[in-house]
Enzyme design. Sequence first.
Site, short mmCIF file in Angstrom:
data_model
loop_
_atom_site.label_atom_id
_atom_site.label_comp_id
_atom_site.label_asym_id
_atom_site.label_seq_id
_atom_site.Cartn_x
_atom_site.Cartn_y
_atom_site.Cartn_z
CE LYS A 13 -2.08 -1.06 3.88
NZ LYS A 13 -1.39 -2.33 4.22
NE ARG A 88 -4.85 -1.04 9.78
CZ ARG A 88 -3.64 -0.94 9.22
NH1 ARG A 88 -3.28 0.12 8.57
NH2 ARG A 88 -2.81 -1.92 9.30
NE ARG A 127 7.72 -3.09 6.14
CZ ARG A 127 6.40 -3.05 6.24
NH1 ARG A 127 5.68 -2.42 5.34
NH2 ARG A 127 5.81 -3.67 7.22
NE ARG A 160 6.22 -0.78 9.68
CZ ARG A 160 5.04 -0.61 9.09
NH1 ARG A 160 4.96 0.05 7.94
NH2 ARG A 160 3.95 -1.11 9.62
NE ARG A 171 2.02 -4.95 11.03
CZ ARG A 171 3.10 -4.80 10.28
NH1 ARG A 171 4.26 -5.31 10.68
NH2 ARG A 171 3.03 -4.17 9.15
#
Length: 216
Positions: A13, A88, A127, A160, A171
């Site tokens: 996203k 969300r 990431r 992160r 998550r």
Amino acid sequence: MRVVLLGPPGAGKGTQAKIISKVLSVPHISTGDIFMKNIREETELGIKAKEYIHKGLLVPDEVTIGLVENRLEEEDAGEGYLLDGFPRTLSQGEALLKHLESSHKMLDAVVFLDVPHEELLLRMEGRRVCSSCGASYHLTFNPPREMEVCDLCSGHLIIRKDDTEEAVKERLRVYESETKPLVHFFELKGLLRRVDGTKEIDEVTEDVLEALQIKV
Ligand code: AP5
Ligand code: MG
Ligand code: ZN
């Protein structure tokens, strides 16, 4: 144009929103980025949000909905916006439509980036994000030109805090129970556009633009 980018954690996203918002000339509004910035700056909101985010849980709707409503009232969002990571929950979805209705505006589309769980795990594992501008990279799939340095702003790249194995698992679980019902919710409203998010980044961008009927 008013567009929502919907999708599981790690679907791309943020990566797509950075590109698409430029094409549409609208602000990219990411609740995740707003929370992360507040955590870095140790604001009252940041201190509250951190408790939830680092565990992989959602920040409560009471905090998030008001925050987004205020952001949408800012001048730069007058002609449109690209929402990334909001709504969300079903309550957030309903609040957004109500907010639009009260100002006689409409949502143009909700683009759903579809990516299976196995691929999401690989994406979050590799990431790296820019500690200053929030841009996302991937060690294998989307490496920066220079190790640990952001291509866009030369900021330092970090992992992160919610990309730990534990938090990622949580998550994904929260996504399935709280966020996925929004796919059906927006489908019933005739707003949903499904895009295969497993392709290369630039192919996904093309497909998103096609879903929005934008020619570049
Ligand atoms: P948020 O920051 O929104 O996190 P998220 O939804 O979990 O999504 P991510 O940012 O992890 O993934 P993404 O889809 O942006 O993927 P990316 O482009 O980085 O929210 C963080 C937290 O804040 C939440 O968990 C929650 O606690 C809280 N929060 C936020 N909004 C909230 C709300 N509305 N209500 C309540 N709480 C809220 O890409 C992922 C990786 O894949 C990158 O490494 C990238 O380089 C790579 N990649 C991207 N596209 C491709 C591709 N096509 N092929 C290969 N690799 C790719
Ligand atoms: Mg993101
Ligand atoms: Zn940067």
